[in-house]
Structure formats: C-alpha cells, structure tokens
Design a protein around this motif. Structure first.
Motif, PDB file in Angstrom:
ATOM      1  N   MET A   1       4.166   4.554   2.112  1.00 10.51           N
ATOM      2  CA  MET A   1       5.025   5.031   3.190  1.00 10.51           C
ATOM      3  C   MET A   1       4.879   6.006   4.114  1.00 10.51           C
ATOM      4  O   MET A   1       5.224   6.114   5.232  1.00 10.51           O
ATOM      5  CB  MET A   1       6.449   5.109   2.148  1.00 10.51           C
ATOM      6  N   ARG A   2       4.469   7.084   3.412  1.00  9.77           N
ATOM      7  CA  ARG A   2       4.026   8.326   4.065  1.00  9.77           C
ATOM      8  C   ARG A   2       3.043   7.848   5.552  1.00  9.77           C
ATOM      9  O   ARG A   2       3.149   8.428   6.251  1.00  9.77           O
ATOM     10  CB  ARG A   2       3.523   9.243   3.473  1.00  9.77           C
ATOM     11  N   SER A   3       2.227   7.083   5.179  1.00  7.12           N
ATOM     12  CA  SER A   3       1.039   6.793   6.169  1.00  7.12           C
ATOM     13  C   SER A   3       1.469   5.513   7.050  1.00  7.12           C
ATOM     14  O   SER A   3       0.910   5.344   7.835  1.00  7.12           O
ATOM     15  CB  SER A   3      -0.357   6.592   5.498  1.00  7.12           C
ATOM     16  N   MET A   4       2.589   4.926   6.610  1.00 10.02           N
ATOM     17  CA  MET A   4       2.967   3.732   7.373  1.00 10.02           C
ATOM     18  C   MET A   4       2.010   2.710   7.356  1.00 10.02           C
ATOM     19  O   MET A   4       1.691   2.061   8.367  1.00 10.02           O
ATOM     20  CB  MET A   4       3.591   4.256   8.787  1.00 10.02           C
ATOM     21  N   GLU A   5       1.286   2.288   6.108  1.00  7.42           N
ATOM     22  CA  GLU A   5       0.414   1.417   6.057  1.00  7.42           C
ATOM     23  C   GLU A   5       0.917   0.562   4.899  1.00  7.42           C
ATOM     24  O   GLU A   5       1.485   0.609   4.102  1.00  7.42           O
ATOM     25  CB  GLU A   5      -0.856   2.052   5.502  1.00  7.42           C
ATOM     26  N   VAL A   6       0.566  -0.980   5.128  1.00  4.20           N
ATOM     27  CA  VAL A   6       1.043  -1.960   4.225  1.00  4.20           C
ATOM     28  C   VAL A   6      -0.184  -2.706   4.072  1.00  4.20           C
ATOM     29  O   VAL A   6      -0.952  -3.000   4.831  1.00  4.20           O
ATOM     30  CB  VAL A   6       2.053  -3.042   4.905  1.00  4.20           C
ATOM     31  N   PHE A   7      -0.541  -2.768   2.527  1.00  2.00           N
ATOM     32  CA  PHE A   7      -1.615  -3.697   1.976  1.00  2.00           C
ATOM     33  C   PHE A   7      -1.308  -4.907   1.677  1.00  2.00           C
ATOM     34  O   PHE A   7      -0.510  -5.076   0.775  1.00  2.00           O
ATOM     35  CB  PHE A   7      -2.415  -2.780   0.943  1.00  2.00           C
ATOM     36  N   VAL A  31      13.921   1.009   8.149  1.00  2.00           N
ATOM     37  CA  VAL A  31      15.127   1.758   7.675  1.00  2.00           C
ATOM     38  C   VAL A  31      15.070   2.638   6.571  1.00  2.00           C
ATOM     39  O   VAL A  31      15.832   3.702   6.596  1.00  2.00           O
ATOM     40  CB  VAL A  31      15.909   0.222   7.217  1.00  2.00           C
ATOM     41  N   ALA A  32      14.056   2.624   5.610  1.00  2.00           N
ATOM     42  CA  ALA A  32      13.853   3.522   4.775  1.00  2.00           C
ATOM     43  C   ALA A  32      13.506   4.843   5.335  1.00  2.00           C
ATOM     44  O   ALA A  32      13.878   5.955   5.070  1.00  2.00           O
ATOM     45  CB  ALA A  32      12.769   2.998   3.705  1.00  2.00           C
ATOM     46  N   ALA A  33      12.543   4.833   6.495  1.00  2.00           N
ATOM     47  CA  ALA A  33      12.185   6.032   7.039  1.00  2.00           C
ATOM     48  C   ALA A  33      13.360   6.623   7.790  1.00  2.00           C
ATOM     49  O   ALA A  33      13.539   7.969   7.666  1.00  2.00           O
ATOM     50  CB  ALA A  33      10.951   5.791   8.316  1.00  2.00           C
ATOM     51  N   MET A  34      14.097   6.044   8.193  1.00  2.00           N
ATOM     52  CA  MET A  34      15.399   6.644   8.936  1.00  2.00           C
ATOM     53  C   MET A  34      16.264   7.273   8.028  1.00  2.00           C
ATOM     54  O   MET A  34      16.866   8.244   8.241  1.00  2.00           O
ATOM     55  CB  MET A  34      16.210   5.515   9.832  1.00  2.00           C
ATOM     56  N   GLU A  35      16.354   6.524   6.948  1.00  2.00           N
ATOM     57  CA  GLU A  35      17.210   7.132   5.808  1.00  2.00           C
ATOM     58  C   GLU A  35      16.844   8.466   5.185  1.00  2.00           C
ATOM     59  O   GLU A  35      17.595   9.108   4.639  1.00  2.00           O
ATOM     60  CB  GLU A  35      17.373   6.238   4.832  1.00  2.00           C
ATOM     61  N   MET A  36      15.170   8.526   5.126  1.00  2.00           N
ATOM     62  CA  MET A  36      14.821   9.829   4.902  1.00  2.00           C
ATOM     63  C   MET A  36      14.780  10.865   5.937  1.00  2.00           C
ATOM     64  O   MET A  36      14.249  12.017   5.879  1.00  2.00           O
ATOM     65  CB  MET A  36      13.451   9.615   4.113  1.00  2.00           C
ATOM     66  N   GLY A  37      15.273  10.450   7.186  1.00  2.00           N
ATOM     67  CA  GLY A  37      15.332  11.444   8.127  1.00  2.00           C
ATOM     68  C   GLY A  37      13.996  11.577   9.089  1.00  2.00           C
ATOM     69  O   GLY A  37      13.966  12.559   9.860  1.00  2.00           O
TER      70      GLY A  37
END
Length: 100
Positions: A1-7, A31-37
C-alpha cells in the motif's frame, strides 16, 4: 500500500491482468489512501508475477495459496527479483499441494 504497487499472481499464466479486478483494486487503494490522509496521483503500479503453472482449470486457488505460503516462509522475499525467481517453478506436484 505504501509503495502503491499491486502484485497479480496468476497460475494460469494468461499474461494479462483482469480489467474488472484492476478497476476495483485501484479504486479500493485510492479510497484507503484518502482515508489515511494521503494524496494519491494516478493509479497503482501493477506487476504481473508468474506463478508455478497449474495443470488444470480449477486449481487456481490452491496454486496461488501454495505460492503465497512459499513466499511467506521465505525470509529472503524482499525484492521483486526474488519474487519473480520463486515463480519460475514449472508447476507443483501433488505432494507439494497436499500440505495445504
């Protein structure tokens, strides 16, 4: 999630990511990133990871679970190159799948 990579783990070796799944995962990550600010620009980067190829058409879940178990047990899986190296196995035998 931190690196915005999907495998994308694909034991059918289709060489293409399912567009419906990609759309849903991209939106969920935003959405998850926005919820984490966090502010996100663009979509996550997708990496197609070759898994050991399944022999039939119905074992996908078993093959991917076995591959993920293999990844979790390997303490050296910290790089994309190691991840790709593990996926180079041709297929899993019945004995290897039975431990699931």
């Amino acid at each position: 999630m931190r690196s915005m990579e999907v495998f994308w783990l694909d034991s059918l070796v289709r060489k293409v990511v399912d567009l419906n799944v990609k759309f849903i995962v991209n939106d969920a990550m935003k959405v998850a990133a926005m919820e984490m600010g966090k502010k996100i620009k663009g979509n996550p980067t997708w990496e197609l990871v070759k898994c050991p190829k399944q022999t039939g058409k119905k074992e996908c879940g078993v093959y991917v679970m076995k591959f993920m178990k293999h990844l979790m047990e390997d303490s050296l899986v910290s790089s994309k190159s190691k991840l790709k190296e593990l996926g180079e196995a041709a297929t899993y035998g019945d004995e290897e799948l039975n431990d699931l």
